[in-house]
Motif scaffolding. Structure first.
Motif, PDB file in Angstrom:
ATOM      1  N   ASP A  68       0.801  -1.220   0.000  1.00  0.00           N
ATOM      2  CA  ASP A  68       0.000   0.000   0.000  1.00  0.00           C
ATOM      3  C   ASP A  68       0.837   1.273   0.000  1.00  0.00           C
ATOM      4  OD1 ASP A  68       0.843  -0.470   2.626  1.00  0.00           O
ATOM      5  OD2 ASP A  68      -0.854   0.648   3.468  1.00  0.00           O
ATOM      6  N   ASN A  69       2.136   1.158   0.233  1.00  0.00           N
ATOM      7  CA  ASN A  69       3.029   2.305   0.095  1.00  0.00           C
ATOM      8  C   ASN A  69       3.309   2.486  -1.396  1.00  0.00           C
ATOM      9  OD1 ASN A  69       5.507   3.811  -0.246  1.00  0.00           O
ATOM     10  ND2 ASN A  69       5.852   3.582   1.951  1.00  0.00           N
ATOM     11  N   LEU A  70       2.698   3.502  -1.992  1.00  0.00           N
ATOM     12  CA  LEU A  70       2.738   3.637  -3.452  1.00  0.00           C
ATOM     13  C   LEU A  70       4.152   3.819  -3.986  1.00  0.00           C
ATOM     14  CD1 LEU A  70      -0.410   5.878  -4.123  1.00  0.00           C
ATOM     15  CD2 LEU A  70      -0.219   3.392  -4.001  1.00  0.00           C
ATOM     16  N   GLU A  71       4.974   4.574  -3.256  1.00  0.00           N
ATOM     17  CA  GLU A  71       6.349   4.797  -3.710  1.00  0.00           C
ATOM     18  C   GLU A  71       7.150   3.499  -3.679  1.00  0.00           C
ATOM     19  OE1 GLU A  71      10.298   7.559  -2.712  1.00  0.00           O
ATOM     20  OE2 GLU A  71       8.423   7.832  -1.580  1.00  0.00           O
ATOM     21  N   LEU A  72       7.033   2.760  -2.576  1.00  0.00           N
ATOM     22  CA  LEU A  72       7.744   1.493  -2.472  1.00  0.00           C
ATOM     23  C   LEU A  72       7.238   0.508  -3.518  1.00  0.00           C
ATOM     24  CD1 LEU A  72       9.667  -0.495  -1.142  1.00  0.00           C
ATOM     25  CD2 LEU A  72       7.909  -0.972   0.590  1.00  0.00           C
ATOM     26  N   CYS A  73       5.942   0.477  -3.714  1.00  0.00           N
ATOM     27  CA  CYS A  73       5.356  -0.437  -4.696  1.00  0.00           C
ATOM     28  C   CYS A  73       5.894  -0.136  -6.099  1.00  0.00           C
ATOM     29  CB  CYS A  73       3.832  -0.322  -4.674  1.00  0.00           C
ATOM     30  SG  CYS A  73       2.994  -1.570  -5.669  1.00  0.00           S
ATOM     31  N   LYS A  74       5.976   1.154  -6.429  1.00  0.00           N
ATOM     32  CA  LYS A  74       6.490   1.548  -7.744  1.00  0.00           C
ATOM     33  C   LYS A  74       7.960   1.156  -7.888  1.00  0.00           C
ATOM     34  CE  LYS A  74       6.483   5.502 -10.917  1.00  0.00           C
ATOM     35  NZ  LYS A  74       7.813   5.278 -11.479  1.00  0.00           N
ATOM     36  N   ASN A  75       8.740   1.360  -6.823  1.00  0.00           N
ATOM     37  CA  ASN A  75      10.164   0.987  -6.866  1.00  0.00           C
ATOM     38  C   ASN A  75      10.340  -0.516  -7.060  1.00  0.00           C
ATOM     39  OD1 ASN A  75      10.966   3.633  -6.491  1.00  0.00           O
ATOM     40  ND2 ASN A  75      11.208   3.438  -4.274  1.00  0.00           N
ATOM     41  N   LEU A  76       9.546  -1.296  -6.337  1.00  0.00           N
ATOM     42  CA  LEU A  76       9.629  -2.746  -6.466  1.00  0.00           C
ATOM     43  C   LEU A  76       9.201  -3.196  -7.863  1.00  0.00           C
ATOM     44  CD1 LEU A  76       8.195  -3.911  -3.016  1.00  0.00           C
ATOM     45  CD2 LEU A  76      10.575  -4.010  -3.782  1.00  0.00           C
TER      46      LEU A  76
ATOM     47  N   ALA B 203      -0.980  -4.563  -6.524  1.00  0.00           N
ATOM     48  CA  ALA B 203      -2.223  -4.294  -5.800  1.00  0.00           C
ATOM     49  C   ALA B 203      -1.869  -3.486  -4.572  1.00  0.00           C
ATOM     50  CB  ALA B 203      -2.921  -5.595  -5.412  1.00  0.00           C
ATOM     51  N   HIS B 204      -2.777  -2.564  -4.195  1.00  0.00           N
ATOM     52  CA  HIS B 204      -2.507  -1.690  -3.055  1.00  0.00           C
ATOM     53  C   HIS B 204      -3.403  -1.989  -1.846  1.00  0.00           C
ATOM     54  CE1 HIS B 204      -0.020   0.327  -5.898  1.00  0.00           C
ATOM     55  NE2 HIS B 204      -1.028   0.840  -6.581  1.00  0.00           N
TER      56      HIS B 204
END
Length: 222
Positions: free
Chosen positions: A8-16, A30-31
């Protein structure tokens, strides 16, 4: 290879997402937990990277629902929770591995590849290394057509090395996987069991199955 990242951390999700894409993965994201369940039940994945603290449905519940539905996809939990009780809870609900934030990206990728490789081999119910054949359903080990009689601990160590073949496995990692938490043992217990295994394979003409990596652990080349 296809991975589902639930974070749910959008920045971390995008980095991953960028990191896994750069390393050859097809990535879905998915968030929240409900979206994760929808994707899990509508697509096939080789791996799920799953945060615990999610909106709508926790990562624990996502994992539990996936296992109740008999989904065999490997699940690696990412979380800021580092208490032993949280790790045990996640593993009891069916997670395959657990990584605490902040984590090293190299370690995440290495663990991810190991889980994918392990799952692929386990699905076939058979692991073959040269003329050694491990039947993971019957827990029977053979060299050519001759059965190698192993104790439970010997079999568990051999299987763990075989699942991770090509990778150097540290002694502590073998202990964590094969022995119960808190079990008191002497310092060279792994070395003793490795010698038992080697002696049994030597009798069948196999003397190079397990390689010693001095000062670190062991490896099976595959």
């Amino acid at each position: 290879m296809k991975v589902l990242i639930v974070e749910d951390n959008l920045e971390l999700c995008k980095n991953l997402e960028e990191i896994f894409s750069e390393n050859g993965f097809i990535v879905d994201t998915a968030h929240d937990g409900e979206k994760a369940i929808d994707l899990l039940f509508s697509s096939e994945y080789d791996l799920v990277i799953l945060d615990i603290m999610l909106p709508k449905m926790s990562g624990w519940d996502v994992c539990l629902n996936a296992r109740k539905a008999k989904l065999r996809v490997p699940i690696l939990m990412l979380t800021a929770k580092d208490a032993v009780s949280d790790k045990i809870k996640g593993l009891d609900m069916g997670a395959d591995d657990y990584l605490v934030k902040p984590f090293d990206i190299g370690e995440l990728l290495a663990r991810s590849r190991t889980l994918i490789r392990r799952n692929a081999w386990t699905k076939s119910n058979t692991i073959e290394i040269k003329n050694v054949r491990i039947d993971t359903l019957g827990k029977i080990v053979r060299v050519d057509d001759k059965e190698v009689k192993l104790s439970k601990k010997e079999y568990d160590i051999l299987l763990y090395l075989a699942i991770n073949r090509g990778k150097i496995v540290e002694r502590e990692e073998i202990i964590d996987h094969v022995w119960e938490t808190g079990f008191e043992m002497y310092s060279n217990v792994v070395d003793v069991y490795i010698n038992y295994i080697r002696e049994k394979f030597k009798k069948q003409g196999v003397d190079d199955l397990i390689e010693t990596i001095r000062g670190i652990g062991y490896r099976i080349r595959g």
